[in-house]
Design a protein around this motif. Structure first.
Motif, PDB file in Angstrom:
ATOM      1  N   ASN A  67       0.811  -1.221   0.000  1.00 41.84           N
ATOM      2  CA  ASN A  67       0.000   0.000   0.000  1.00 41.84           C
ATOM      3  C   ASN A  67       0.844   1.271   0.000  1.00 41.84           C
ATOM      4  N   LYS A  68       2.100   1.151   0.398  1.00 41.66           N
ATOM      5  CA  LYS A  68       2.978   2.318   0.482  1.00 41.66           C
ATOM      6  C   LYS A  68       3.770   2.548  -0.798  1.00 41.66           C
ATOM      7  N   ILE A  69       3.570   1.696  -1.781  1.00 40.17           N
ATOM      8  CA  ILE A  69       4.358   1.779  -3.012  1.00 40.17           C
ATOM      9  C   ILE A  69       3.470   2.106  -4.203  1.00 40.17           C
ATOM     10  N   ASN A  70       3.908   3.065  -4.994  1.00 36.05           N
ATOM     11  CA  ASN A  70       3.223   3.436  -6.231  1.00 36.05           C
ATOM     12  C   ASN A  70       4.241   3.549  -7.358  1.00 36.05           C
ATOM     13  N   PRO A  71       3.948   3.049  -8.515  1.00 40.59           N
ATOM     14  CA  PRO A  71       2.749   2.278  -8.869  1.00 40.59           C
ATOM     15  C   PRO A  71       2.801   0.871  -8.275  1.00 40.59           C
ATOM     16  N   LYS A  72       1.651   0.287  -8.028  1.00 37.72           N
ATOM     17  CA  LYS A  72       1.541  -1.001  -7.351  1.00 37.72           C
ATOM     18  C   LYS A  72       2.188  -2.129  -8.153  1.00 37.72           C
ATOM     19  N   TYR A  73       2.184  -2.011  -9.472  1.00 37.39           N
ATOM     20  CA  TYR A  73       2.712  -3.121 -10.275  1.00 37.39           C
ATOM     21  C   TYR A  73       4.199  -3.339 -10.016  1.00 37.39           C
ATOM     22  N   THR A  74       4.932  -2.294  -9.599  1.00 36.06           N
ATOM     23  CA  THR A  74       6.353  -2.474  -9.309  1.00 36.06           C
ATOM     24  C   THR A  74       6.545  -3.430  -8.136  1.00 36.06           C
ATOM     25  N   PHE A  75       5.674  -3.294  -7.128  1.00 38.66           N
ATOM     26  CA  PHE A  75       5.721  -4.218  -5.998  1.00 38.66           C
ATOM     27  C   PHE A  75       5.298  -5.613  -6.440  1.00 38.66           C
ATOM     28  N   ASP A  76       4.205  -5.688  -7.205  1.00 42.18           N
ATOM     29  CA  ASP A  76       3.666  -6.986  -7.615  1.00 42.18           C
ATOM     30  C   ASP A  76       4.688  -7.776  -8.439  1.00 42.18           C
ATOM     31  N   GLU A  77       5.405  -7.105  -9.316  1.00 45.38           N
ATOM     32  CA  GLU A  77       6.407  -7.775 -10.140  1.00 45.38           C
ATOM     33  C   GLU A  77       7.553  -8.321  -9.294  1.00 45.38           C
ATOM     34  N   ARG A  78       8.045  -7.484  -8.395  1.00 52.51           N
ATOM     35  CA  ARG A  78       9.166  -7.908  -7.559  1.00 52.51           C
ATOM     36  C   ARG A  78       8.735  -9.001  -6.572  1.00 52.51           C
TER      37      ARG A  78
END
Length: 252
Positions: A67-78
Motif C-alpha cells: 500500500n505504500k508503493i506506487n505504482p503497485k505493479y512495481t511491488f507486484d512484479e518484484r
C-alpha cells in the motif's frame, strides 16, 4: 532457511523499491545489520545473515508494504519474482506464512549453489554453458514456462553426460545420442549399470510431454523434475572431478 543466491538477490530487488527508512528499520529490528546507512550496506547484509524472521514479517505484512508503493505493479512484479524464487528453494507462501515444502538443515549451503560451486571449481570444458542452462531453467520457471524449465534442466544433464562421454571415447564420436553417451559412461566404468538405468529413467521422466502425476500442479511438477535433474548434474560433476581431476583420465 537455505536460500540460494538467486533468492537473496530477488529479496534485495524487492527491498530496493521500499523507502530507505522502512528498510533500515526492518533490518535493525532483526539485527541483520547494525549500522544500515545505504542500500549497498543492505545488499551486503542480505548475503551474510539469517533472514528467516525478516522474510516472515515481509510475508505477514505484505499488504501494508504494498500500500505504500506506487505504482503497485512495481511491488507486484518484484514480489512475484521473490515468491517464485522461494518456491524453487523449497518454500511456499500460504495464508500469510512461509511453509517448508521439504526438510532442510540450517547452515547447509543451498543445493543449487553447491552445484554451481562444483562447476566453477572444476576443469569441465562446458561449465559456463551448463551454468547458463541452469539459470535459464530457473528464469523459465519464474515466468511460468514450465516446459522450458524442464527442457533446460534436461539439457544441462545431457550436456554434462555427452561431454564426458566424448572425452573418454577413443573414437571421439561427437554425434553420440543421449542413450549412447550414457551407455559409454557405463562401459568405461564411469558409472554403474544401476546408475545408468536411474539416469535413463530420470531423463524420460522430465522430457517434454511427460504426464504430470496425479496430485501435482504443473508448478510443483516442474520444480520436482528440475530438482531431480540438478541432483544428477551435481552427482555426475562430483564423479567427474574425482575421476578426471583425480587422475583417472586426462583433463579436457
Amino acid at each position: 532457511m537455505n536460500l540460494t543466491n538467486r533468492t537473496k538477490i530477488s529479496l534485495v530487488q524487492l527491498l530496493d523499491i521500499f523507502e530507505k527508512t522502512q528498510t533500515n528499520i526492518l533490518f535493525e529490528k532483526y539485527s541483520i545489520f547494525s549500522d544500515c546507512r545505504n542500500i549497498e550496506d543492505i545488499k551486503e547484509s542480505v548475503f551474510s545473515n539469517n533472514l528467516q524472521e525478516l522474510i516472515k514479517e515481509l510475508i505477514f505484512v505484505k499488504q501494508t508494504f504494498r500500500n505504500k508503493i506506487n505504482p503497485k505493479y512495481t511491488f507486484d512484479e518484484r514480489w512475484s519474482d521473490f515468491e517464485k524464487c522461494l518456491f524453487l528453494d523449497g518454500y511456499k507462501i500460504q495464508n500469510n506464512a512461509i511453509i517448508s515444502i521439504e526438510p532442510n538443515i540450517d547452515g547447509v549451503v543451498a543445493f543449487e549453489d553447491e552445484l554451481t560451486s562444483e562447476l566453477v571449481s572444476s576443469t569441465f570444458s562446458k561449465k559456463e554453458e551448463v551454468k547458463n542452462l541452469i539459470n535459464e531453467s530457473a528464469e523459465a520457471f519464474k515466468n511460468s514456462d514450465f516446459n522450458q524449465c524442464l527442457s533446460k534442466a534436461r539439457i544441462s544433464l545431457e550436456t554434462i553426460v555427452r561431454t564426458i562421454a566424448i572425452a573418454i571415447d577413443k573414437y571421439n564420436n561427437s554425434n553420440d545420442s543421449w542413450g549412447n553417451a550414457l551407455s559409454k559412461l557405463r562401459t568405461e566404468s564411469f558409472i554403474t549399470q544401476k546408475e545408468e538405468e536411474l539416469m535413463g529413467k530420470l531423463y524420460g521422466f522430465i522430457s517434454d510431454g511427460s504426464h504430470i502425476p496425479l496430485g501435482f500442479t504443473e508448478e510443483e511438477y516442474a520444480r520436482y523434475g528440475r530438482n531431480l535433474a540438478m541432483s544428477k548434474c551435481y552427482y555426475i560433476i562430483k564423479k567427474y572431478k574425482q575421476q578426471f581431476q583425480g587422475g583417472n583420465y586426462a583433463d579436457f
